[in-house]
Design a protein around this motif. Structure first.
Motif, PDB file in Angstrom:
ATOM      1  N   ASP A   1      12.103  24.152  18.248  1.00  0.00           N
ATOM      2  CA  ASP A   1      11.119  23.526  17.367  1.00  0.00           C
ATOM      3  C   ASP A   1      11.378  22.027  17.429  1.00  0.00           C
ATOM      4  O   ASP A   1      12.217  21.509  16.696  1.00  0.00           O
ATOM      5  CB  ASP A   1      11.273  24.064  15.937  1.00  0.00           C
ATOM      6  N   SER A   2      10.672  21.337  18.328  1.00  0.00           N
ATOM      7  CA  SER A   2      10.922  19.903  18.478  1.00  0.00           C
ATOM      8  C   SER A   2      10.444  19.156  17.241  1.00  0.00           C
ATOM      9  O   SER A   2       9.567  19.601  16.515  1.00  0.00           O
ATOM     10  CB  SER A   2      10.239  19.359  19.730  1.00  0.00           C
ATOM     11  N   HIS A   3      11.056  18.004  17.039  1.00  0.00           N
ATOM     12  CA  HIS A   3      10.750  17.167  15.888  1.00  0.00           C
ATOM     13  C   HIS A   3       9.886  16.015  16.379  1.00  0.00           C
ATOM     14  O   HIS A   3      10.383  15.081  16.999  1.00  0.00           O
ATOM     15  CB  HIS A   3      12.046  16.675  15.253  1.00  0.00           C
TER      16      HIS A   3
ATOM     17  N   VAL B   1      16.314  28.309  18.258  1.00  0.00           N
ATOM     18  CA  VAL B   1      14.953  28.271  17.746  1.00  0.00           C
ATOM     19  C   VAL B   1      14.366  26.952  18.227  1.00  0.00           C
ATOM     20  O   VAL B   1      14.699  25.894  17.715  1.00  0.00           O
ATOM     21  CB  VAL B   1      14.920  28.320  16.199  1.00  0.00           C
TER      22      VAL B   1
END
Length: 124
Positions: free
Chosen positions: A18-20, A16
């Motif tokens: 979803d970069s932080h 999944v």
């Protein structure tokens, strides 16, 4: 050197994505300039030659003249001199003239540390 920690080719892929944003901003702030990465890459290439590594290993033990290096590695003077020239040009080794003899040494403790840490890593 084999990496036995690879179980599956896809283990390093996010399932999944979803970069932080905070983390990315923080690490980007700490990155070097592109030119610095290029310089560092060129520096590490110097360590990519077995003969140069052998010379570095000897000089991490003791300062030596060209003749001693040749004898220790069972190489001719031309080969050793060519490698020493490359190491000198890249600030890895230095020499001091003693009459007609040149005694070589590592430029500083950083070079010895790089060599020893690399060796320690591959011997794990």
């Amino acid at each position: 050197m084999k990496n036995n920690n690879l179980e599956n080719e896809n283990d390093d892929v996010c399932e999944v994505f979803d970069s932080h944003d905070e983390v990315v901003a923080r690490v980007k702030e700490s990155m070097l300039l592109e030119e610095e990465y290029t310089d560092l890459s060129e520096f590490f290439k110097i360590f990519g030659n077995p003969t140069r590594l052998k010379i570095i290993s000897l000089l991490s033990l003791e300062d030596l003249c060209v003749c001693d290096i040749c004898e220790s590695l069972d190489l001719n003077q031309t080969t050793v001199s060519n490698q020493l020239r490359i190491l000198r040009a890249n600030n890895i080794v230095k020499y001091q003239k003693e009459g007609k003899m040149a005694r070589y040494s590592l430029t500083d403790n950083h070079i010895e540390m790089i060599y020893k840490v690399g060796l320690e890593h591959i011997l794990e």
